[in-house]
Design a protein around this motif. Structure first.
Motif, PDB file in Angstrom:
ATOM      1  N   UNK A 388      53.741  39.027  27.162  1.00 34.71           N
ATOM      2  CA  UNK A 388      53.553  40.052  28.004  1.00 34.71           C
ATOM      3  C   UNK A 388      54.601  39.756  29.361  1.00 34.71           C
ATOM      4  N   UNK A 389      54.778  40.802  29.987  1.00 35.10           N
ATOM      5  CA  UNK A 389      55.209  40.628  31.355  1.00 35.10           C
ATOM      6  C   UNK A 389      54.133  40.990  32.214  1.00 35.10           C
ATOM      7  N   UNK A 390      54.588  40.748  33.716  1.00 39.53           N
ATOM      8  CA  UNK A 390      53.541  40.785  34.465  1.00 39.53           C
ATOM      9  C   UNK A 390      53.756  41.767  35.638  1.00 39.53           C
ATOM     10  N   UNK A 391      52.787  42.411  36.061  1.00 32.93           N
ATOM     11  CA  UNK A 391      53.039  43.363  37.310  1.00 32.93           C
ATOM     12  C   UNK A 391      52.776  42.333  38.509  1.00 32.93           C
ATOM     13  N   UNK A 392      53.779  41.812  39.017  1.00 33.69           N
ATOM     14  CA  UNK A 392      53.718  41.013  40.013  1.00 33.69           C
ATOM     15  C   UNK A 392      53.244  41.478  41.369  1.00 33.69           C
ATOM     16  N   UNK A 393      53.390  42.874  41.714  1.00 34.29           N
ATOM     17  CA  UNK A 393      53.128  43.447  42.963  1.00 34.29           C
ATOM     18  C   UNK A 393      51.656  43.495  42.815  1.00 34.29           C
ATOM     19  N   UNK A 394      51.042  43.792  41.544  1.00 31.17           N
ATOM     20  CA  UNK A 394      49.646  43.841  41.503  1.00 31.17           C
ATOM     21  C   UNK A 394      48.865  42.709  41.754  1.00 31.17           C
ATOM     22  N   UNK A 395      49.683  41.460  41.093  1.00 37.85           N
ATOM     23  CA  UNK A 395      49.001  40.179  41.286  1.00 37.85           C
ATOM     24  C   UNK A 395      48.867  39.743  42.920  1.00 37.85           C
ATOM     25  N   UNK A 396      50.122  40.130  43.672  1.00 36.98           N
ATOM     26  CA  UNK A 396      50.231  39.779  44.967  1.00 36.98           C
ATOM     27  C   UNK A 396      48.963  40.362  45.622  1.00 36.98           C
ATOM     28  N   UNK A 397      48.280  41.622  45.110  1.00 35.89           N
ATOM     29  CA  UNK A 397      47.460  42.273  45.890  1.00 35.89           C
ATOM     30  C   UNK A 397      46.256  41.603  45.742  1.00 35.89           C
ATOM     31  N   UNK A 398      46.160  40.843  44.319  1.00 31.97           N
ATOM     32  CA  UNK A 398      44.763  40.653  44.108  1.00 31.97           C
ATOM     33  C   UNK A 398      44.524  39.130  44.344  1.00 31.97           C
ATOM     34  N   UNK A 399      45.626  38.434  44.879  1.00 30.36           N
ATOM     35  CA  UNK A 399      45.542  36.925  44.961  1.00 30.36           C
ATOM     36  C   UNK A 399      44.481  36.514  45.836  1.00 30.36           C
ATOM     37  N   UNK A 400      44.541  37.104  46.985  1.00 31.08           N
ATOM     38  CA  UNK A 400      43.627  36.865  48.192  1.00 31.08           C
ATOM     39  C   UNK A 400      42.041  36.744  47.633  1.00 31.08           C
ATOM     40  N   UNK A 401      41.911  37.919  46.911  1.00 28.79           N
ATOM     41  CA  UNK A 401      40.379  38.016  46.423  1.00 28.79           C
ATOM     42  C   UNK A 401      40.096  36.830  45.529  1.00 28.79           C
ATOM     43  N   UNK A 402      41.131  36.746  44.593  1.00 29.07           N
ATOM     44  CA  UNK A 402      40.807  35.446  43.501  1.00 29.07           C
ATOM     45  C   UNK A 402      40.630  34.292  43.986  1.00 29.07           C
ATOM     46  N   UNK A 403      41.545  33.964  45.060  1.00 30.10           N
ATOM     47  CA  UNK A 403      41.426  32.830  45.892  1.00 30.10           C
ATOM     48  C   UNK A 403      39.915  32.667  46.506  1.00 30.10           C
ATOM     49  N   UNK A 404      39.542  33.596  47.054  1.00 26.17           N
ATOM     50  CA  UNK A 404      38.043  33.592  47.725  1.00 26.17           C
ATOM     51  C   UNK A 404      37.285  33.292  46.559  1.00 26.17           C
ATOM     52  N   UNK A 405      37.223  33.943  45.481  1.00 28.80           N
ATOM     53  CA  UNK A 405      36.272  33.860  44.252  1.00 28.80           C
ATOM     54  C   UNK A 405      36.290  32.451  43.775  1.00 28.80           C
ATOM     55  N   UNK A 406      37.438  31.704  43.549  1.00 30.06           N
ATOM     56  CA  UNK A 406      37.684  30.551  43.092  1.00 30.06           C
ATOM     57  C   UNK A 406      37.006  29.329  44.100  1.00 30.06           C
ATOM     58  N   UNK A 407      37.202  29.571  45.345  1.00 28.51           N
ATOM     59  CA  UNK A 407      36.517  28.834  46.233  1.00 28.51           C
ATOM     60  C   UNK A 407      34.891  28.949  46.237  1.00 28.51           C
ATOM     61  N   UNK A 408      34.542  30.210  45.998  1.00 32.51           N
ATOM     62  CA  UNK A 408      32.955  30.529  46.062  1.00 32.51           C
ATOM     63  C   UNK A 408      32.458  29.791  44.895  1.00 32.51           C
ATOM     64  N   UNK A 409      33.216  30.019  43.543  1.00 31.53           N
ATOM     65  CA  UNK A 409      32.571  29.365  42.305  1.00 31.53           C
ATOM     66  C   UNK A 409      32.615  27.810  42.308  1.00 31.53           C
ATOM     67  N   UNK A 410      33.231  27.221  43.077  1.00 29.55           N
ATOM     68  CA  UNK A 410      33.452  26.070  43.220  1.00 29.55           C
ATOM     69  C   UNK A 410      32.774  25.348  44.297  1.00 29.55           C
ATOM     70  N   UNK A 411      32.102  26.203  44.967  1.00 27.18           N
ATOM     71  CA  UNK A 411      31.210  25.837  45.929  1.00 27.18           C
ATOM     72  C   UNK A 411      31.866  25.216  47.416  1.00 27.18           C
ATOM     73  N   UNK A 412      33.153  25.699  47.742  1.00 30.56           N
ATOM     74  CA  UNK A 412      33.802  25.140  48.612  1.00 30.56           C
ATOM     75  C   UNK A 412      33.799  26.503  49.601  1.00 30.56           C
ATOM     76  N   UNK A 413      33.323  26.156  50.855  1.00 28.13           N
ATOM     77  CA  UNK A 413      33.054  27.042  51.951  1.00 28.13           C
ATOM     78  C   UNK A 413      34.174  26.895  52.971  1.00 28.13           C
TER      79      UNK A 413
END
Length: 414
Positions: A388-413
């Motif tokens: 596969x290739x990757x839509x990097x522009x779309x990933x850049x748009x998603x990254x902030x919400x993904x990081x927030x979710x990672x921190x939430x699921x790992x109990x890091x507030x």
């Protein structure tokens, strides 16, 4: 031990057990929602649980009889709920060890040493008919019943796949077996088993006479241990992947550099596999994965057909599948498991890992749980018969919400 460390360790243990109790862990236990529900359903006075049961997820299915955990449990004579999974193994390894002992003691002088015994142990894997497998206690018991019914050699044992053929499972009851089927299987295996016995005796004699050829290397000098040690040190210092940077940028695997893994453009593949290539994939190189999905299957994320998912590796055509746990947006927990192609599975791992590293979270083996299926589908740029290739522009748009979710699921507030 430092008091603060004791408190931290105790808190970590409490959080671990609490996650199991809430059904948020891939493990089971006496405190899991499933166990509590089954105790109430059967009116049990307690639980008789093996470690193998607790080490497997609540949706585990026995590879031999096909029963779920809810269909396996039943009450014992003490009215305790039996939650029993066991390790089913081929007895050939035990036989090699016994034959090795006998061959050693048959010598005028014992010439074998610990290295020789380790050689025998290693070689015993060659004559084993199957890998050690977790099965329900009833299937393990059915193996003994079938051996008795078929009058097999005492060192023979049925594989999990063969057990599946002769057990007649019933919900929450011991198995009945088809003795005729057990005898048929044993008859078909008799010649091969006799050959395996000859190999066992030969291996034992080679090891016992110190005529083996294996030359051991000290553990910490082995390549795999050097790599594992460096990775462990980096992770211990909360810098997973950073060890690759010690020798300079050119030595870093792309997948371990936050976002560079997705900046590489994968070349367009050439022609696809021939019909003979597909047949070879199905019967030789990728049988397990190929038989797992029907011919009309397509990947849930990239939508490629079964044939289009076949990819050329360094040596031959291969077909890979992946079944990661994805994030379930409505429930807020990583519980949505699907069968995706191997390329989409790798993509989920790499993207989840990038989000995890960006969030400053240490190593995690289940990176796909940070993504929804639709999020992964939105970034994939699939290619038939290739990577596969990757839509990097779309990933850049998603990254902030993904990081927030990672921190939430790992109990890091924050």
């Amino acid at each position: 031990m430092d008091d603060e460390l004791v408190v931290a360790l105790r808190k970590s243990r409490e959080n671990f057990f609490a996650r199991v109790a809430r059904g948020q862990s891939p493990l089971d236990g006496v405190m899991s929602p499933l166990t509590r529900m089954l105790i109430e359903r059967f009116g049990a006075d307690g639980v008789d649980m093996t470690s193998a049961w607790s080490f497997t997820p609540t949706d585990w299915i026995c590879p031999s009889c096909g029963r779920t955990k809810a269909d396996i449990v039943r009450l014992n004579s003490k009215q305790r709920l039996m939650c029993r999974l066991v390790e089913h193994h081929d007895h050939m390894k035990d036989l090699v060890e016994r034959e090795f002992k006998l061959a050693c003691k048959a010598q005028d002088v014992v010439v074998a040493d610990e290295r020789a015994k380790r050689f025998a142990d290693r070689a015993s894997q060659m004559v084993s008919a199957y890998d050690n497998t977790i099965v329900c206690d009833d299937c393990n018991g059915a193996d003994a019943m079938a051996k008795s019914a078929a009058n097999t050699h005492k060192n023979f044992s049925y594989s999990p796949q063969e057990i599946r053929q002769f057990v007649r499972p019933r919900p929450n009851q011991p198995h009945e077996i088809d003795g005729d089927e057990a005898r048929r299987i044993w008859k078909s295996q008799t010649e091969t088993f006799a050959l395996r016995l000859k190999i066992v005796k030969r291996i034992a004699m080679i090891a016992a006479t110190d005529a083996h050829w294996h030359q051991e290397i000290p553990r910490m000098q082995r390549a795999e241990e050097v790599y594992k040690n460096a990775e462990s040190i980096a992770s211990y210092n909360y810098a997973p992947g950073a060890h690759y940077e010690l020798a300079g940028d050119k030595c870093r695997p792309l997948s371990d550099v936050f976002d560079q893994w997705r900046r590489v453009v994968q070349p367009k593949p050439g022609s696809g596999p021939s019909d003979k290539d597909i047949e070879y994939v199905a019967k030789v190189t990728s049988t397990k994965f190929w038989s797992r999905v029907p011919d009309d299957w397509c990947c849930v994320t990239c939508k490629r057909s079964k044939r289009e998912t076949v990819r050329k590796s360094k040596k031959d055509w291969t077909f890979l599948l992946s079944d990661p746990d994805f994030y379930d947006q409505p429930s807020g927990y990583p519980k949505q498991r699907v069968i995706a192609c191997g390329e989409c599975g790798a993509l989920a791992t790499n993207l989840g890992k990038e989000a995890s590293l960006t969030a400053g979270i240490s190593s995690d083996q289940n990176y796909g749980r940070y993504l929804t299926i639709s999020e992964l589908a939105s970034i994939v740029r699939p290619q038939a018969y290739g990577r596969h290739n990757v839509d990097n522009e779309r990933v850049d748009q998603l990254m902030e919400s993904l990081v927030t979710r990672v921190r939430m699921l790992n109990g890091v507030l924050d």
